[in-house]
Every structure is written in structure tokens, then in C-alpha cells.
Design a protein around this motif. Sequence first.
Motif, mmCIF file in Angstrom:
data_model
loop_
_atom_site.group_PDB
_atom_site.id
_atom_site.type_symbol
_atom_site.label_atom_id
_atom_site.label_comp_id
_atom_site.label_asym_id
_atom_site.label_seq_id
_atom_site.Cartn_x
_atom_site.Cartn_y
_atom_site.Cartn_z
ATOM 1 N N ALA A 141 0.805 -1.222 0.000
ATOM 2 C CA ALA A 141 0.000 0.000 0.000
ATOM 3 C C ALA A 141 0.839 1.274 0.000
ATOM 4 C CB ALA A 141 -0.927 0.011 1.215
ATOM 5 N N VAL A 142 2.082 1.195 0.470
ATOM 6 C CA VAL A 142 2.906 2.394 0.642
ATOM 7 C C VAL A 142 3.283 3.078 -0.673
ATOM 8 C CG1 VAL A 142 5.260 3.090 1.245
ATOM 9 C CG2 VAL A 142 3.828 1.967 2.929
ATOM 10 N N PRO A 143 3.647 2.360 -1.733
ATOM 11 C CA PRO A 143 4.102 3.048 -2.952
ATOM 12 C C PRO A 143 3.080 4.065 -3.463
ATOM 13 C CG PRO A 143 4.583 0.722 -3.109
ATOM 14 C CD PRO A 143 3.736 0.888 -1.889
ATOM 15 N N GLY A 144 3.599 5.182 -3.935
ATOM 16 C CA GLY A 144 2.752 6.246 -4.457
ATOM 17 C C GLY A 144 3.107 7.578 -3.824
ATOM 18 N N ARG A 145 2.222 8.536 -3.963
ATOM 19 C CA ARG A 145 2.484 9.893 -3.468
ATOM 20 C C ARG A 145 1.728 10.138 -2.162
ATOM 21 N NH1 ARG A 145 3.387 14.337 -8.215
ATOM 22 N NH2 ARG A 145 5.034 13.175 -9.298
ATOM 23 N N TRP A 146 2.500 10.616 -1.183
ATOM 24 C CA TRP A 146 1.946 10.959 0.123
ATOM 25 C C TRP A 146 2.369 12.382 0.460
ATOM 26 C CZ3 TRP A 146 -1.118 7.531 2.823
ATOM 27 C CH2 TRP A 146 -1.114 6.193 2.379
ATOM 28 N N GLY A 147 1.438 13.148 1.048
ATOM 29 C CA GLY A 147 1.767 14.522 1.363
ATOM 30 C C GLY A 147 1.283 14.945 2.727
ATOM 31 N N VAL A 154 4.756 17.093 -0.995
ATOM 32 C CA VAL A 154 4.437 15.730 -1.417
ATOM 33 C C VAL A 154 5.715 14.907 -1.556
ATOM 34 C CG1 VAL A 154 3.398 14.306 -3.227
ATOM 35 C CG2 VAL A 154 2.361 16.496 -2.611
ATOM 36 N N TYR A 155 5.609 13.644 -1.106
ATOM 37 C CA TYR A 155 6.723 12.704 -1.201
ATOM 38 C C TYR A 155 6.315 11.520 -2.084
ATOM 39 C CZ TYR A 155 8.314 15.255 2.937
ATOM 40 O OH TYR A 155 8.694 16.238 3.819
ATOM 41 N N GLU A 156 7.247 11.083 -2.911
ATOM 42 C CA GLU A 156 7.036 9.894 -3.734
ATOM 43 C C GLU A 156 7.672 8.705 -3.017
ATOM 44 O OE1 GLU A 156 5.691 7.790 -7.075
ATOM 45 O OE2 GLU A 156 5.581 9.976 -6.922
ATOM 46 N N PHE A 157 6.862 7.678 -2.706
ATOM 47 C CA PHE A 157 7.341 6.473 -2.032
ATOM 48 C C PHE A 157 7.458 5.345 -3.060
ATOM 49 C CE2 PHE A 157 6.253 8.893 1.569
ATOM 50 C CZ PHE A 157 6.668 8.263 2.732
ATOM 51 N N LYS A 158 8.602 4.651 -3.022
ATOM 52 C CA LYS A 158 8.803 3.492 -3.885
ATOM 53 C C LYS A 158 9.391 2.358 -3.061
ATOM 54 C CE LYS A 158 9.750 6.233 -8.069
ATOM 55 N NZ LYS A 158 10.753 6.537 -9.119
ATOM 56 N N VAL A 159 8.930 1.145 -3.314
ATOM 57 C CA VAL A 159 9.494 -0.045 -2.677
ATOM 58 C C VAL A 159 10.168 -0.872 -3.749
ATOM 59 C CG1 VAL A 159 9.009 -2.157 -1.395
ATOM 60 C CG2 VAL A 159 7.742 -0.064 -0.861
ATOM 61 N N LYS A 160 11.479 -1.114 -3.568
ATOM 62 C CA LYS A 160 12.231 -1.840 -4.586
ATOM 63 C C LYS A 160 13.368 -2.612 -3.938
ATOM 64 C CE LYS A 160 14.780 -1.173 -8.921
ATOM 65 N NZ LYS A 160 15.305 -0.191 -9.901
ATOM 66 N N ASP A 161 13.488 -3.889 -4.300
ATOM 67 C CA ASP A 161 14.603 -4.734 -3.852
ATOM 68 C C ASP A 161 14.786 -4.700 -2.338
ATOM 69 O OD1 ASP A 161 15.077 -5.322 -6.522
ATOM 70 O OD2 ASP A 161 16.525 -3.703 -6.759
ATOM 71 N N GLY A 162 13.694 -4.804 -1.604
ATOM 72 C CA GLY A 162 13.792 -4.846 -0.159
ATOM 73 C C GLY A 162 14.118 -3.518 0.478
ATOM 74 N N GLY A 163 13.976 -2.438 -0.280
ATOM 75 C CA GLY A 163 14.279 -1.120 0.258
ATOM 76 C C GLY A 163 13.152 -0.146 -0.025
ATOM 77 N N LEU A 164 13.120 0.933 0.734
ATOM 78 C CA LEU A 164 12.111 1.969 0.595
ATOM 79 C C LEU A 164 12.798 3.262 0.176
ATOM 80 C CD1 LEU A 164 9.172 2.937 1.026
ATOM 81 C CD2 LEU A 164 9.795 3.396 3.406
ATOM 82 N N MET A 165 12.363 3.826 -0.938
ATOM 83 C CA MET A 165 12.944 5.075 -1.440
ATOM 84 C C MET A 165 11.912 6.184 -1.352
ATOM 85 S SD MET A 165 15.081 3.616 -4.724
ATOM 86 C CE MET A 165 13.733 2.553 -5.234
#
Length: 243
Positions: A141-147, A154-165
Motif C-alpha cells: 500500500a505504501v508506494p505512491g504519493r503521500w503529502g 508531497v513525497y514519492e514512495f517506492k518499494v524496490k529490492d527490499g528497500g524503501l525510497m
Amino acid sequence: MRKTITGALWVVTLAAIIAAAAGFCWLVIGVADDKDGGWLTVAATLAVGIGAAVAQYTLAPKAAGSMRRPFWISWKGLATIFAACVTGAGAMSLILPLMDPAVATEKTVTQDGDRTRGEVVRARDDILAALSPPQRAVVGAVPGRWGEAGCAVVYEFKVKDGGLMIERVRKEPGMSDYAMTAALVPGGEGDQLNASIARSSDAGETEGQALIFTYSRAADEERLNWRNLTHVGYGGTKLERCP
């Protein structure tokens, strides 16, 4: 007098040859010792160089000498010694590159890349497998834009390779750019997602700081609370889903 000058010149020439050979050997020892084989490489290189020098001197044509005046004392003998030293040096120079690691080819680069990607995928899968079902739901649910309130920031959340960007993609005047990467950490309770900062553009956030993300949803409203545990007494940054 002339004989004395000739003798002195011969001694100086011999000393120069010995000094040059010793200096080159010392240089070779330093280069060879830096290679993977260490002192084994040094011994092999010196053995080849000395062997080549001895072979060159042995096989070189020599004028007949005598007990009182051996061949190597003559100028021709000195030239033969110099040629032998050059041959030994050349042999060592030729063998040193053979001690280097194999040159990477397109095939090896591809294989290394595939192996690295496989390790990353396995590490990611291990982390996700260690999360509880509610935490895995948060990861989804976390990936996407949160503000922040009103989505002015606004922050862009990405989940990739076991990490959160996380990257700040909308900001108010005077605010600086922001980017942070954190590694997901198994553990925590319920729908809380734990993470550990890997790197951040914010000077106040350092590697290893613990983060907790708490996700909630009521009807069509989604909320995400972002908390840094080093900020004692601070309830965290409350975020809402933004377009």
C-alpha cells in the motif's frame, strides 16, 4: 695511469649495472607483491627473471679467458652481463601482466550482473517472507504519493529490492530537495513497517537510524505516519494520499 682510469671506469660501469638490476628487481617485487599471489608471485617472477639472465649469459658467445683474466672481467664480458640483465628484466616484464586477473568480457559482465540481480532478488524475497501478513499489506500500500495536510508538500514512495525510497517531489518555497533510502527490517507489530536509513540528503538523518511507518485506512481515506525513533517525543509526520 691510463690502466688505472680504465679499471676505475670498469668498476663504475659494473656498479651501475648492478644498481640498475637491483633497482628493477625491487620495483618488480613491489608490483608483484600487490597482485593476488603475493610472495608466491614475487618468487615466480624473480625465478623467471634470474633464469632468463643466467641462460642469456650462459649461451652468449665468450672469448677464451684465463685464470688471471676471466672473461667476465673484460669489456665484452661486462657487455654480456648487461645483456643478461636486460634479458632477465624483459622476462619479468613479460610475465607480470600474466599475473593480473582475467579481463572482464561482455559474457563475464553479464554473468556477474545476473548473479548480483539474483542475490538482490533472494535478499528481497527473504525480507518480504519475514514480514507478517499485515506488514506485507503495508508494503503493497505504501508506494505512491503521500503529502502533508493539503498536499502542499508531497513525497514519492517506492518499494524496490527490499528497500524503501522516498523523494520530495513537491515542496513549498524555500524548502530544499529531499531524498532518502531505507532498508526494510523484519519485525514490529501489526501494520507497522520498520526500516533502517541507508542514506539521506538530510544532514539530520544518518545511516542506521530506525524508522516506523504506520499505515491505516478508513473508507476511502488513507493515512501514513512516518516516525524517526531518534526524535524522542515527536509523534511523527502524518501523511495523506495525494494525487
